[in-house]
Design a protein around this motif. Structure first.
Motif, mmCIF file in Angstrom:
data_model
loop_
_atom_site.group_PDB
_atom_site.id
_atom_site.type_symbol
_atom_site.label_atom_id
_atom_site.label_comp_id
_atom_site.label_asym_id
_atom_site.label_seq_id
_atom_site.Cartn_x
_atom_site.Cartn_y
_atom_site.Cartn_z
ATOM 1 N N SER A 288 0.836 -1.207 0.000
ATOM 2 C CA SER A 288 0.000 0.000 0.000
ATOM 3 C C SER A 288 0.873 1.260 0.000
ATOM 4 C CB SER A 288 -1.029 -0.007 1.133
ATOM 5 O OG SER A 288 -0.385 0.160 2.350
ATOM 6 N N GLU A 291 1.803 1.891 -3.583
ATOM 7 C CA GLU A 291 0.664 2.516 -4.284
ATOM 8 C C GLU A 291 0.538 3.982 -3.908
ATOM 9 O OE1 GLU A 291 -2.946 0.274 -3.663
ATOM 10 O OE2 GLU A 291 -1.914 -1.487 -4.500
ATOM 11 N N GLU A 292 0.669 4.227 -2.612
ATOM 12 C CA GLU A 292 0.513 5.596 -2.067
ATOM 13 C C GLU A 292 1.501 6.575 -2.720
ATOM 14 O OE1 GLU A 292 0.351 5.194 2.267
ATOM 15 O OE2 GLU A 292 1.467 7.092 2.306
ATOM 16 N N ILE A 293 2.732 6.128 -2.940
ATOM 17 C CA ILE A 293 3.705 7.051 -3.529
ATOM 18 C C ILE A 293 3.645 7.022 -5.057
ATOM 19 C CG2 ILE A 293 5.264 7.170 -1.531
ATOM 20 C CD1 ILE A 293 7.113 5.189 -2.932
ATOM 21 N N GLY A 294 2.630 6.302 -5.586
ATOM 22 C CA GLY A 294 2.327 6.366 -7.005
ATOM 23 C C GLY A 294 3.253 5.564 -7.895
ATOM 24 N N LEU A 295 3.795 4.442 -7.395
ATOM 25 C CA LEU A 295 4.687 3.636 -8.251
ATOM 26 C C LEU A 295 3.901 2.541 -8.969
ATOM 27 C CD1 LEU A 295 7.865 3.256 -6.012
ATOM 28 C CD2 LEU A 295 7.552 4.739 -7.965
#
Ligand code: G1P
Length: 295
Positions: A288, A291-295
């Motif tokens: 998660s 995902e949060e850092i947009g990878l």
């Protein structure tokens, strides 16, 4: 030392006397082999691989400045006792279980003159016909521990063997590169006709590079010079293995698994991510976060 009957490869040498210059400044004081992947030092993963592969004795090739590596794998220190007194023994359980399954010895390489020289430093400790050598810069993620794959293959041909991996052309000149003398099949040993250290892209005899796992015959010692020869920068292990190809024969073995080079910071970061994503670690949290850092 008395080893278990029926096990052919019982001793492993780990060269760990290098300066770790690719990890400066931290390696000014902390050996790179003790840098953590999650909460365990790199070298503990290597030792786990060896123990799972049936190795009973590990010979650490150290410099006197890197004595902390040997201390890490010893029990009964003041800090051990203090942690027990303060109720933290559960955090040491895994390491203590591991230490019960293997014996450590150490030899010193006062003046690191290359990988061949490191292996030669272990000569007096080797008492079996064949022994393993593991380079702690390579962590291999695999179903079956890489050394176990190699030992099983060794049992079928009983000759010096090098672990191999296919490498892209642009990186081939960073490795020892082999020329197979037979058809290459993953998971099966095959004879080699040549081994060259760090060839240029155009001179590389194949795309199969030596990874940091070897099973060596004791005969290797008679092919490693004790002194640095004129015009040579290092005492190479590759040169000695190349001589064995022409005398007693050497096999190659393409292992199953993914190698990560933890001898440099980028590989180290990758190994940390891969380990964090393993089951039993904080897989969901890491996923998660990614995902949060947009990878
Ligand atoms: C050493 C060996 C090389 C091998 C490599 C594997 O090189 O000399 O043959 O392919 O390890 O990691 P180094 O990486 O120490 O330069």
């Amino acid at each position: 030392m008395c080893y278990s009957p029926g096990v052919m490869i019982k001793q492993a040498v780990i060269p760990a006397a290098g300066l770790g210059t690719r990890f400066l400044p931290v390696t000014k004081i902390v050996p790179k082999e003790l840098l953590p992947i999650m909460a365990k030092p790199v070298l503990q993963y290597i030792v786990e691989e060896l123990v799972q592969s049936g190795i009973e004795e590990i010979i650490l090739v150290l410099s006197p400045e890197k004595e902390s590596i040997f201390q890490y794998f010893s029990e009964g220190s003041f800090i051990d006792q203090l942690l027990d007194q303060r109720g933290h023994e559960d955090k040491l359980l895994e390491l203590r279980r591991l230490l019960k399954q293997v014996t450590f010895r150490r030899v010193y390489q006062h003046n690191p003159l290359g990988l061949g020289h490191a292996v030669l430093s272990s000569r007096r400790e080797i008492c079996t016909d064949h022994f393993a050598v593991v380079l702690p810069d390579d962590i291999i993620f695999s179903q079956t521990p890489c050394m176990q794959q190699l030992i099983r293959a060794f049992e079928t041909c009983q000759q010096t063997m090098v672990a191999l991996e296919e490498i892209n052309d642009e990186h081939i000149s960073a490795y020892g590169v082999v020329k197979p003398a037979q058809v290459v099949e993953v998971g099966k040993p095959f004879a080699l006709s040549q081994l060259v250290e760090k060839p240029s892209k155009k001179d590389a005899p194949s795309n199969l590079a030596v990874t940091g796992r070897y099973i060596l015959s004791k005969d290797i010692f008679s092919h490693i010079p004790e002194k640095l020869e004129k015009l040579h920068k290092e005492i190479q292990l590759t040169d000695a293995i190349a001589q064995l190809i022409t005398t007693s024969g050497v096999s190659g073995f393409v292992f199953e698994g993914q190698r990560v080079d933890v001898g440099q910071p980028i590989g180290f970061a990758k190994a940390n991510i891969m380990m964090a994503l393993q089951e039993g670690n904080d897989q969901a949290e890491i996923k998660s976060f990614i995902e949060e850092i947009g990878l």
